[in-house]
Design a protein around this motif. Sequence first.
Motif, PDB file in Angstrom:
ATOM      1  N   PHE A  24       0.816  -1.215   0.000  1.00  0.00           N
ATOM      2  CA  PHE A  24       0.000   0.000   0.000  1.00  0.00           C
ATOM      3  C   PHE A  24       0.851   1.266   0.000  1.00  0.00           C
ATOM      4  O   PHE A  24       0.387   2.321  -0.440  1.00  0.00           O
ATOM      5  N   TYR A  25       2.079   1.161   0.467  1.00  0.00           N
ATOM      6  CA  TYR A  25       2.953   2.336   0.480  1.00  0.00           C
ATOM      7  C   TYR A  25       3.352   2.754  -0.928  1.00  0.00           C
ATOM      8  O   TYR A  25       3.804   3.883  -1.146  1.00  0.00           O
ATOM      9  N   MET A  26       3.178   1.855  -1.902  1.00  0.00           N
ATOM     10  CA  MET A  26       3.479   2.215  -3.288  1.00  0.00           C
ATOM     11  C   MET A  26       2.614   3.376  -3.772  1.00  0.00           C
ATOM     12  O   MET A  26       3.017   4.130  -4.660  1.00  0.00           O
ATOM     13  N   VAL A  27       1.416   3.533  -3.189  1.00  0.00           N
ATOM     14  CA  VAL A  27       0.516   4.595  -3.632  1.00  0.00           C
ATOM     15  C   VAL A  27       1.062   5.983  -3.289  1.00  0.00           C
ATOM     16  O   VAL A  27       1.251   6.817  -4.182  1.00  0.00           O
ATOM     17  N   PRO A  28       1.327   6.283  -1.998  1.00  0.00           N
ATOM     18  CA  PRO A  28       1.896   7.613  -1.716  1.00  0.00           C
ATOM     19  C   PRO A  28       3.253   7.815  -2.368  1.00  0.00           C
ATOM     20  O   PRO A  28       3.612   8.947  -2.723  1.00  0.00           O
ATOM     21  N   LEU A  40       2.478   8.799  -5.930  1.00  0.00           N
ATOM     22  CA  LEU A  40       1.899  10.140  -5.950  1.00  0.00           C
ATOM     23  C   LEU A  40       2.966  11.213  -5.711  1.00  0.00           C
ATOM     24  O   LEU A  40       2.874  12.320  -6.244  1.00  0.00           O
ATOM     25  N   SER A  41       3.979  10.879  -4.909  1.00  0.00           N
ATOM     26  CA  SER A  41       5.034  11.847  -4.615  1.00  0.00           C
ATOM     27  C   SER A  41       5.928  12.123  -5.820  1.00  0.00           C
ATOM     28  O   SER A  41       6.676  13.102  -5.832  1.00  0.00           O
ATOM     29  N   THR A  42       5.876  11.257  -6.838  1.00  0.00           N
ATOM     30  CA  THR A  42       6.702  11.460  -8.033  1.00  0.00           C
ATOM     31  C   THR A  42       6.011  12.336  -9.074  1.00  0.00           C
ATOM     32  O   THR A  42       6.609  12.658 -10.106  1.00  0.00           O
ATOM     33  N   LEU A  43       4.749  12.724  -8.820  1.00  0.00           N
ATOM     34  CA  LEU A  43       4.022  13.525  -9.798  1.00  0.00           C
ATOM     35  C   LEU A  43       4.453  14.991  -9.733  1.00  0.00           C
ATOM     36  O   LEU A  43       4.722  15.525  -8.659  1.00  0.00           O
ATOM     37  N   ILE A  94      13.142  11.169  -3.081  1.00  0.00           N
ATOM     38  CA  ILE A  94      12.285  10.097  -3.593  1.00  0.00           C
ATOM     39  C   ILE A  94      13.125   8.860  -3.926  1.00  0.00           C
ATOM     40  O   ILE A  94      12.719   7.730  -3.647  1.00  0.00           O
ATOM     41  N   ALA A  95      14.303   9.079  -4.521  1.00  0.00           N
ATOM     42  CA  ALA A  95      15.189   7.954  -4.836  1.00  0.00           C
ATOM     43  C   ALA A  95      15.631   7.237  -3.565  1.00  0.00           C
ATOM     44  O   ALA A  95      15.664   6.001  -3.514  1.00  0.00           O
ATOM     45  N   PHE A  96      15.969   8.007  -2.505  1.00  0.00           N
ATOM     46  CA  PHE A  96      16.358   7.401  -1.227  1.00  0.00           C
ATOM     47  C   PHE A  96      15.194   6.636  -0.621  1.00  0.00           C
ATOM     48  O   PHE A  96      15.342   5.531  -0.094  1.00  0.00           O
ATOM     49  N   GLN A  97      14.002   7.243  -0.695  1.00  0.00           N
ATOM     50  CA  GLN A  97      12.802   6.597  -0.172  1.00  0.00           C
ATOM     51  C   GLN A  97      12.527   5.279  -0.893  1.00  0.00           C
ATOM     52  O   GLN A  97      12.181   4.271  -0.264  1.00  0.00           O
ATOM     53  N   TYR A  98      12.701   5.295  -2.215  1.00  0.00           N
ATOM     54  CA  TYR A  98      12.473   4.097  -3.012  1.00  0.00           C
ATOM     55  C   TYR A  98      13.495   3.016  -2.654  1.00  0.00           C
ATOM     56  O   TYR A  98      13.148   1.835  -2.524  1.00  0.00           O
ATOM     57  N   LEU A  99      14.757   3.411  -2.463  1.00  0.00           N
ATOM     58  CA  LEU A  99      15.801   2.453  -2.100  1.00  0.00           C
ATOM     59  C   LEU A  99      15.514   1.828  -0.739  1.00  0.00           C
ATOM     60  O   LEU A  99      15.641   0.601  -0.563  1.00  0.00           O
ATOM     61  N   LEU A 100      15.105   2.654   0.218  1.00  0.00           N
ATOM     62  CA  LEU A 100      14.782   2.144   1.554  1.00  0.00           C
ATOM     63  C   LEU A 100      13.602   1.193   1.493  1.00  0.00           C
ATOM     64  O   LEU A 100      13.590   0.143   2.151  1.00  0.00           O
ATOM     65  N   TRP A 101      12.606   1.548   0.685  1.00  0.00           N
ATOM     66  CA  TRP A 101      11.438   0.674   0.512  1.00  0.00           C
ATOM     67  C   TRP A 101      11.849  -0.669  -0.088  1.00  0.00           C
ATOM     68  O   TRP A 101      11.373  -1.726   0.343  1.00  0.00           O
ATOM     69  N   MET A 102      12.746  -0.646  -1.063  1.00  0.00           N
ATOM     70  CA  MET A 102      13.219  -1.872  -1.687  1.00  0.00           C
ATOM     71  C   MET A 102      13.949  -2.763  -0.685  1.00  0.00           C
ATOM     72  O   MET A 102      13.747  -3.982  -0.639  1.00  0.00           O
ATOM     73  N   LEU A 152     -15.109   3.873   1.346  1.00  0.00           N
ATOM     74  CA  LEU A 152     -13.674   3.744   1.601  1.00  0.00           C
ATOM     75  C   LEU A 152     -12.983   2.885   0.540  1.00  0.00           C
ATOM     76  O   LEU A 152     -11.878   3.218   0.094  1.00  0.00           O
ATOM     77  N   SER A 153     -13.612   1.790   0.135  1.00  0.00           N
ATOM     78  CA  SER A 153     -13.008   0.956  -0.901  1.00  0.00           C
ATOM     79  C   SER A 153     -12.917   1.707  -2.225  1.00  0.00           C
ATOM     80  O   SER A 153     -11.971   1.524  -2.996  1.00  0.00           O
ATOM     81  N   SER A 154     -13.883   2.593  -2.478  1.00  0.00           N
ATOM     82  CA  SER A 154     -13.860   3.395  -3.705  1.00  0.00           C
ATOM     83  C   SER A 154     -12.745   4.439  -3.653  1.00  0.00           C
ATOM     84  O   SER A 154     -12.098   4.713  -4.667  1.00  0.00           O
ATOM     85  N   VAL A 155     -12.538   5.038  -2.482  1.00  0.00           N
ATOM     86  CA  VAL A 155     -11.438   6.007  -2.328  1.00  0.00           C
ATOM     87  C   VAL A 155     -10.100   5.324  -2.551  1.00  0.00           C
ATOM     88  O   VAL A 155      -9.222   5.847  -3.263  1.00  0.00           O
ATOM     89  N   ILE A 156      -9.922   4.143  -1.967  1.00  0.00           N
ATOM     90  CA  ILE A 156      -8.671   3.403  -2.146  1.00  0.00           C
ATOM     91  C   ILE A 156      -8.492   3.012  -3.606  1.00  0.00           C
ATOM     92  O   ILE A 156      -7.391   3.104  -4.170  1.00  0.00           O
ATOM     93  N   PHE A 157      -9.575   2.591  -4.244  1.00  0.00           N
ATOM     94  CA  PHE A 157      -9.545   2.240  -5.671  1.00  0.00           C
ATOM     95  C   PHE A 157      -9.078   3.420  -6.508  1.00  0.00           C
ATOM     96  O   PHE A 157      -8.232   3.278  -7.399  1.00  0.00           O
ATOM     97  N   ALA A 158      -9.627   4.610  -6.244  1.00  0.00           N
ATOM     98  CA  ALA A 158      -9.250   5.798  -7.009  1.00  0.00           C
ATOM     99  C   ALA A 158      -7.804   6.201  -6.727  1.00  0.00           C
ATOM    100  O   ALA A 158      -7.059   6.562  -7.646  1.00  0.00           O
ATOM    101  N   LEU A 159      -7.386   6.132  -5.472  1.00  0.00           N
ATOM    102  CA  LEU A 159      -6.013   6.504  -5.119  1.00  0.00           C
ATOM    103  C   LEU A 159      -4.990   5.579  -5.766  1.00  0.00           C
ATOM    104  O   LEU A 159      -3.903   6.022  -6.152  1.00  0.00           O
ATOM    105  N   PHE A 160      -5.323   4.299  -5.880  1.00  0.00           N
ATOM    106  CA  PHE A 160      -4.375   3.333  -6.413  1.00  0.00           C
ATOM    107  C   PHE A 160      -4.037   3.601  -7.876  1.00  0.00           C
ATOM    108  O   PHE A 160      -3.014   3.128  -8.360  1.00  0.00           O
TER     109      PHE A 160
END
Length: 328
Positions: free
Chosen positions: A33-37, A40-43, A65-73, A271-279
């Motif tokens: 789920f963290y892939m969503v924010p 969004l942060s890369t936009l 963002i690159a550091f965040q992505y590396l830490l996530w990986m 709530l499921s619709s909000v998550i669907f749209a955010l994804f």
Amino acid sequence: MLPAQSTTAESHSQPPLAQLRHWCAWFLCISFFYMVPMELSTLEWQKTEEGLWRIQSAETPSLWIAFQYLLWMIVTFISSLLFILTGSVQNFAYEKFAFQKQVEGLTVVYYFAWVQFLTMVTLFPYFFISGFGGLEWLDSFFSFLPHFIMVGTALVLFRGSWEALGFDRPRASRWLMMIGVVAGSYLLVFFFLDSLVTEPVARWFNLELASWREDDISAGISQAVESGWVFVLFQLLIIGVVGPIAEEVVFRGLLMKLMWRKIGVGLSILLSSVIFALFHADVAFFAPLLAMGLVMGILYAWFRSLWAPILFHIVNNSVSVLFEVFGF
């Protein structure tokens, strides 16, 4: 209070290895789920000459963002490794028994953990193969590979109990009613969504109705048209069929159903619709995506069958692909 005390005592009585695996599953679920924010942060938000906000994906991510992505990986890789090792030691006992019941909180967590693990497993070969060049079609395929993983994971984990996800067997009369309601719902969305939702919301927030996500999909379809009808059929399969089934399993069959039991049908649809749209990470088209999610959530609640939102989703995506193919 007795059931709560019993459940608490049962969770504390689990062996440390099982608790460690549960924690790894939670980390992988959060990673999914963290892939969503993170996306969004890369936009990038750019002001056009008309005074509208144009939102597009950044070509070069910032250092943060690159550091965040590396830490996530790194965290995802370590969690994946421990998740598989502890599961192997336990002979994957949780998966053998827990998924034969109704959708529960921890089974949903394990589902997303497996999806995230399998996505990570395919990520590294993709980076290696794509480095050779001349395989542009691979980018289009890999962008939808998570959808194949979502469907396959659900079919394997919930084998023998697919009705828990909403894959019931309606009677013929029920099918006819479902098809009629889905067709009517789609026609309403097709003719009125843009005029009543998409365009007014865009004007209200000064958004340019341009979507980097839609542009990428259109580019993939155009490339498929140039490559031949086999590639067009493949695009129709992954965008028009596999994608809708995967997303409905996730957002309606798992998330909405779980929330339905906890907070009621109305809030679970919202709530499921909000998550669907955010994804979809598409700010300019968040409102219509939310509206579509609400329609599919209502269809699921009305018929209590996952086939209703799946049919709607398939019709919507397939018509969009065909319109793109024939240049409408």
